[in-house]
Structure formats: structure tokens, C-alpha cells
Design a protein around this motif. Structure first.
Motif, PDB file in Angstrom:
ATOM      1  N   ARG A 190     -17.174   8.061  -2.052  1.00 58.39           N
ATOM      2  CA  ARG A 190     -17.885   6.761  -1.913  1.00 58.39           C
ATOM      3  C   ARG A 190     -17.634   5.796  -2.878  1.00 58.39           C
ATOM      4  N   ARG A 191     -16.842   5.953  -3.956  1.00 59.51           N
ATOM      5  CA  ARG A 191     -16.342   5.067  -4.928  1.00 59.51           C
ATOM      6  C   ARG A 191     -14.938   4.614  -4.521  1.00 59.51           C
ATOM      7  N   PHE A 192     -14.215   5.676  -4.197  1.00 61.33           N
ATOM      8  CA  PHE A 192     -12.829   5.434  -4.033  1.00 61.33           C
ATOM      9  C   PHE A 192     -12.509   5.867  -2.352  1.00 61.33           C
ATOM     10  N   PRO A 193     -12.975   5.267  -1.569  1.00 63.67           N
ATOM     11  CA  PRO A 193     -12.502   5.706  -0.249  1.00 63.67           C
ATOM     12  C   PRO A 193     -11.078   5.286   0.584  1.00 63.67           C
ATOM     13  N   LYS A 194     -10.418   4.738  -0.445  1.00 63.34           N
ATOM     14  CA  LYS A 194      -8.898   4.379   0.080  1.00 63.34           C
ATOM     15  C   LYS A 194      -7.933   5.292  -0.691  1.00 63.34           C
ATOM     16  N   VAL A 195      -6.751   5.478  -0.532  1.00 60.57           N
ATOM     17  CA  VAL A 195      -5.648   6.228  -1.261  1.00 60.57           C
ATOM     18  C   VAL A 195      -4.326   5.316  -0.930  1.00 60.57           C
ATOM     19  N   TRP A 196      -3.951   4.576  -1.844  1.00 60.76           N
ATOM     20  CA  TRP A 196      -2.584   3.982  -1.982  1.00 60.76           C
ATOM     21  C   TRP A 196      -1.469   4.854  -2.294  1.00 60.76           C
ATOM     22  N   ILE A 197      -0.338   4.794  -1.517  1.00 59.87           N
ATOM     23  CA  ILE A 197       0.946   5.786  -1.983  1.00 59.87           C
ATOM     24  C   ILE A 197       2.118   4.602  -2.111  1.00 59.87           C
ATOM     25  N   TRP A 198       2.459   4.625  -3.428  1.00 54.66           N
ATOM     26  CA  TRP A 198       3.524   3.604  -3.743  1.00 54.66           C
ATOM     27  C   TRP A 198       4.652   4.637  -3.880  1.00 54.66           C
ATOM     28  N   GLN A 199       5.988   4.053  -2.886  1.00 55.05           N
ATOM     29  CA  GLN A 199       7.077   4.992  -3.029  1.00 55.05           C
ATOM     30  C   GLN A 199       8.159   4.139  -3.172  1.00 55.05           C
ATOM     31  N   GLU A 200       9.004   4.710  -4.180  1.00 52.37           N
ATOM     32  CA  GLU A 200      10.181   3.818  -4.792  1.00 52.37           C
ATOM     33  C   GLU A 200      11.440   5.006  -4.890  1.00 52.37           C
ATOM     34  N   ALA A 201      12.243   4.941  -3.890  1.00 47.67           N
ATOM     35  CA  ALA A 201      13.308   5.867  -4.082  1.00 47.67           C
ATOM     36  C   ALA A 201      14.826   5.287  -4.129  1.00 47.67           C
ATOM     37  N   ASN A 202      15.242   4.661  -5.329  1.00 52.65           N
ATOM     38  CA  ASN A 202      16.338   4.177  -5.920  1.00 52.65           C
ATOM     39  C   ASN A 202      16.752   2.995  -4.939  1.00 52.65           C
TER      40      ASN A 202
END
Length: 235
Positions: A190-202
Motif C-alpha cells: 500500500r506504501r510501495f505499489p510499484k517496482v522500478w527495474i534498472w538494468q545496465e549491461a555494459n
């Protein structure tokens, strides 16, 4: 500093907390805010609450300088438990009703992180760069079917942002089946209803990493990026 790329220029991995803002530079209640807000770059006061063979508990606190917030969090480790417990509260010391964009930025790298890693999460949809929405974990974007739960392999020279939405609960597990090692988080969705996914692969794109960064951050968040600019309700 006021460099808009300050977070990236001084990024060393680890687990940052992002408050009162996430994503790129913007203006927050009249204050010019650098990337990912204030808290990640501030010093913390430390108070040891308990230090016994049964339990270790430490409280950290910091006050933002451009905005009137105090963040307090207590970290606790108990014997015979593999769980780090985090209990935290953000206080608004201002006399105005101020909303915050709040998130956590735990990042993972090699040797744990690899193309073998799989992300499990109770989400129903995923958006790619906030432009294309698909089913999670396997969906189709522009006619191409992809398993978004598989992490990018090193030296794939790719980078992207994914956003998990429509969570039925607040948890995820990032697992490397080859190494038989995993990391999990559980929170109040209820506080954090989203998930960000940062991907950095060279990915080679100049400063600050020049193609040398291989990392993924899986970040519980209160909103999607630029929620403030879109006029959405904040915490």
C-alpha cells in the motif's frame, strides 16, 4: 552538488534510499532537486538501540536540506534469522501538506548477477520505458515476445528501465539458480505499489560508465517516475 548527473557520477552500487524525489532532475516545491532526491547523498546520525547475542538494532536518521523532511529508520538483525528488518518513518516538519516520491534502490552485480538470474514478483503487468505495456512475466512488445523476468546478460550491451504494476502483494525474489543463491524483499505494497527495474549491461553511452557498468536495481516505489509532474497523488 547541483550536477543533474550527480547520482551517476558518484554511484558506487549498494542500497540507496530515494526521497523526496526519484528519477531525473526536477523542481520540488520550488527547490531544484538533483537526480533521485536528497537522502541518498546525506550523512546519517546513528544510535545503537541494542547490541546483544540475541539481537542487534540500530536507528539511523537524517534531515533533508532543501525540503523539510526527517527520515528515521531502524535496522534489526535477530539471531538465527536471515532477515534484515527495516522499520522507517518519514516526518514532514513543514507547515504545508507536502507529498513525497519515495523508493528504495538496492542494486545487484556480478558474480551474483548474471543472465541466469530470474526475478519473481506478484505483478500482472510490466511497462518498458513507460512506453509499452505487456503482461508479466512473459509478454509481447511491438510483436516481439519476451520473458521480462530474465535479467540481461553481461556484455549484452543493453540498458533499459522496466516498471512492474498491478502488484497483488509487496515482495520480490531475485534468484540465481546456477549459484543457488537468492535475495528477497517484502514490504507493505500500500506504501510501495510499484517496482522500478534498472538494468545496465555494459551499454556504451559515454559518461559516467563508458560501457563498464553491469548492474540491476530492483526498487520498490510509491509511484512511477514523474508522478509529481503529472499531478498524481503522492505519499
Amino acid at each position: 552538488g547541483d550536477n543533474q548527473n550527480c547520482f551517476g557520477d558518484f554511484y558506487y552500487g549498494g542500497w540507496q534510499e530515494l526521497l523526496p524525489h526519484g528519477s531525473r532532475t526536477t523542481e520540488v516545491y520550488g527547490a531544484k532537486m538533483i537526480q533521485h532526491g536528497e537522502v541518498w547523498g546525506l550523512p546519517w546520525d546513528v544510535c545503537i538501540e541494542e547490541d546483544t547475542p540475541r539481537r542487534v538494532s540500530v536507528t539511523f536518521s537524517t534531515r533533508t536540506r532543501l525540503t523539510p523532511f526527517v527520515l528515521e529508520k531502524t535496522l534489526t538483525l535477530s539471531s538465527f534469522s536471515p532477515v534484515l528488518e527495516i522499520d522507517e518513518t518519514a516526518h514532514n516538519l513543514g507547515r504545508e501538506d507536502l507529498g513525497i516520491l519515495w523508493g528504495h534502490h538496492p542494486a545487484f552485480g556480478a558474480p551474483f548477477l548474471s543472465g541466469e538470474c530470474v526475478l519473481y514478483a506478484p505483478a500482472q503487468t510490466v511497462s518498458l520505458e513507460m512506453k509499452h505495456k505487456a503482461a508479466w512475466p512473459v509478454g509481447e512488445v511491438e510483436g516481439k515476445r519476451e520473458d521480462f523476468s530474465r535479467m540481461l546478460a553481461p556484455n549484452s550491451r543493453k540498458g533499459r528501465m522496466l516498471y512492474l504494476e498491478d502488484l497483488t502483494d509487496g515482495w520480490y525474489a531475485l534468484v540465481n539458480p546456477k549459484l543457488k543463491v537468492g535475495f528477497g524483499m517484502h514490504w507493505d505494497h500500500r506504501r510501495f505499489p510499484k517496482v522500478w527495474i534498472w538494468q545496465e549491461a555494459n551499454r556504451g553511452r559515454g559518461s559516467p560508465w563508458f560501457g563498464n557498468a553491469y548492474a540491476t536495481a530492483v526498487e520498490p516505489f510509491s509511484n512511477l517516475p514523474f508522478a509529481r509532474e503529472r499531478g498524481e497523488k503522492l505519499l
